[in-house]
Design a protein around this motif. Structure first.
Motif, PDB file in Angstrom:
ATOM      1  N   TYR A 128       7.185  -0.746   5.814  1.00 52.67           N
ATOM      2  CA  TYR A 128       6.497  -1.963   5.357  1.00 52.67           C
ATOM      3  C   TYR A 128       6.990  -3.186   5.973  1.00 52.67           C
ATOM      4  N   GLU A 129       7.662  -3.036   7.428  1.00 51.20           N
ATOM      5  CA  GLU A 129       8.245  -3.758   7.980  1.00 51.20           C
ATOM      6  C   GLU A 129       7.571  -5.177   8.464  1.00 51.20           C
ATOM      7  N   GLY A 130       6.205  -4.772   8.236  1.00 47.59           N
ATOM      8  CA  GLY A 130       5.125  -5.900   8.830  1.00 47.59           C
ATOM      9  C   GLY A 130       4.762  -6.709   7.801  1.00 47.59           C
ATOM     10  N   SER A 134       6.765 -12.191   0.324  1.00 46.17           N
ATOM     11  CA  SER A 134       5.714 -12.799  -0.766  1.00 46.17           C
ATOM     12  C   SER A 134       4.701 -11.350  -1.134  1.00 46.17           C
ATOM     13  N   ASP A 135       4.688 -10.500  -0.216  1.00 39.31           N
ATOM     14  CA  ASP A 135       4.025  -9.344  -0.839  1.00 39.31           C
ATOM     15  C   ASP A 135       4.644  -8.309  -1.592  1.00 39.31           C
ATOM     16  N   CYS A 136       6.000  -8.571  -1.869  1.00 40.67           N
ATOM     17  CA  CYS A 136       6.619  -7.624  -2.780  1.00 40.67           C
ATOM     18  C   CYS A 136       6.949  -8.170  -4.163  1.00 40.67           C
ATOM     19  N   VAL A 137       6.650  -7.227  -4.996  1.00 41.47           N
ATOM     20  CA  VAL A 137       6.947  -7.678  -6.582  1.00 41.47           C
ATOM     21  C   VAL A 137       7.816  -6.490  -7.257  1.00 41.47           C
ATOM     22  N   SER A 162      -1.008  -4.193 -11.313  1.00 45.93           N
ATOM     23  CA  SER A 162      -0.888  -5.452 -10.958  1.00 45.93           C
ATOM     24  C   SER A 162      -0.277  -5.608  -9.539  1.00 45.93           C
ATOM     25  N   SER A 163       0.077  -4.451  -9.043  1.00 41.81           N
ATOM     26  CA  SER A 163       0.787  -4.843  -7.585  1.00 41.81           C
ATOM     27  C   SER A 163      -0.176  -4.290  -6.559  1.00 41.81           C
ATOM     28  N   GLN A 164      -1.518  -4.018  -6.821  1.00 38.81           N
ATOM     29  CA  GLN A 164      -2.266  -3.311  -5.699  1.00 38.81           C
ATOM     30  C   GLN A 164      -2.428  -4.423  -4.677  1.00 38.81           C
ATOM     31  N   GLU A 165      -2.123  -3.847  -3.442  1.00 38.62           N
ATOM     32  CA  GLU A 165      -2.405  -4.464  -2.311  1.00 38.62           C
ATOM     33  C   GLU A 165      -1.001  -5.138  -1.983  1.00 38.62           C
ATOM     34  N   LYS A 166       0.092  -4.971  -2.780  1.00 38.44           N
ATOM     35  CA  LYS A 166       1.565  -5.472  -2.724  1.00 38.44           C
ATOM     36  C   LYS A 166       2.504  -4.226  -2.610  1.00 38.44           C
ATOM     37  N   VAL A 167       3.702  -4.634  -2.432  1.00 34.98           N
ATOM     38  CA  VAL A 167       4.690  -3.534  -2.221  1.00 34.98           C
ATOM     39  C   VAL A 167       5.418  -3.633  -3.572  1.00 34.98           C
ATOM     40  N   LEU A 168       5.625  -2.457  -4.487  1.00 38.20           N
ATOM     41  CA  LEU A 168       6.152  -2.553  -5.570  1.00 38.20           C
ATOM     42  C   LEU A 168       7.589  -1.933  -5.531  1.00 38.20           C
TER      43      LEU A 168
END
Length: 202
Positions: A128-130, A134-137, A162-168
């Motif tokens: 997920y280096e790209g 702000s995409d991380c929770v 709640s973290s869909q489309e984000k990195v948990l």
């Protein structure tokens, strides 16, 4: 994985009167120009005898002395071009059986776990280096305490959905889970070193 060594790739004898120790599983490997691939003390079938268990699967050999040998000088497994699945040591089905120098009957790898060449399917862990920070929770953003005492089941469920489309990110800690955790498809989950998810309940 390919090994090139003059003498022995893996040696398991230990200097203790009660015998050898441990076991080894070797898969998806190729050994070339090796004197002995695995060296162990003479195997014994008795329980708690300290014999070393050996499993070799889907591996190949070229220009080797012996695939498996013991310290008494006996060749336990002679070289071959390719070995699908071979075991030395206890094999459990309905009862305990000691497999002595033979192929394991009935062993089949599920086709869905294999690639086009018949090897175990593998791929690199996504980094997920790209993704932007702000995409991380974090699981802790959803009131997880990671103290090994509080029930974290609702925090984990909320975090996952709640973290869909984000990195948990699962922070290091111990999390007590008293119910089923369903991971949604396409979830992206990473962790710090060694978080513990501990099941609890009846």
């Amino acid at each position: 994985m390919t090994f090139h060594t003059k003498f022995c790739a893996f040696s398991f004898p230990v200097r203790r009167p009660e015998g050898s120790i441990g076991s080894t599983s070797i898969y998806e490997s190729f050994f070339s120009s090796v004197g002995i691939v695995v060296l162990i003390k003479p195997p014994r079938s008795e329980m708690v005898s300290g014999s070393t268990g050996v499993i070799i699967g889907n591996s190949g050999f070229s220009d080797i002395g012996n695939a498996v040998a013991d310290t008494a000088g006996e060749a336990i497994l002679a070289p071959s071009n390719k070995l699908e699945h071979w075991a030395l040591g206890p094999v459990y089905s309905s009862e305990r059986e000691f497999s002595e120098k033979k192929l394991v009957a009935g062993f089949r790898r599920a086709p869905g776990l294999l690639d086009n060449q018949g090897n175990d399917f593998e791929r690199m862990k996504p980094q997920y280096e790209g993704r932007d920070v702000s995409d991380c929770v974090r699981v802790k953003d959803f009131r997880a305490k990671d103290d090994g005492e509080a029930d974290e089941i609702e925090a984990f469920r909320t975090a996952l959905y709640s973290s869909q489309e984000k990195v948990l990110l699962v922070d290091t800690g111990s999390y007590i889970l008293t119910g089923t955790v369903t991971v949604p498809a396409e979830s992206m989950i990473v962790s710090e070193t060694w978080p513990q998810l501990l099941a609890s309940g009846s």
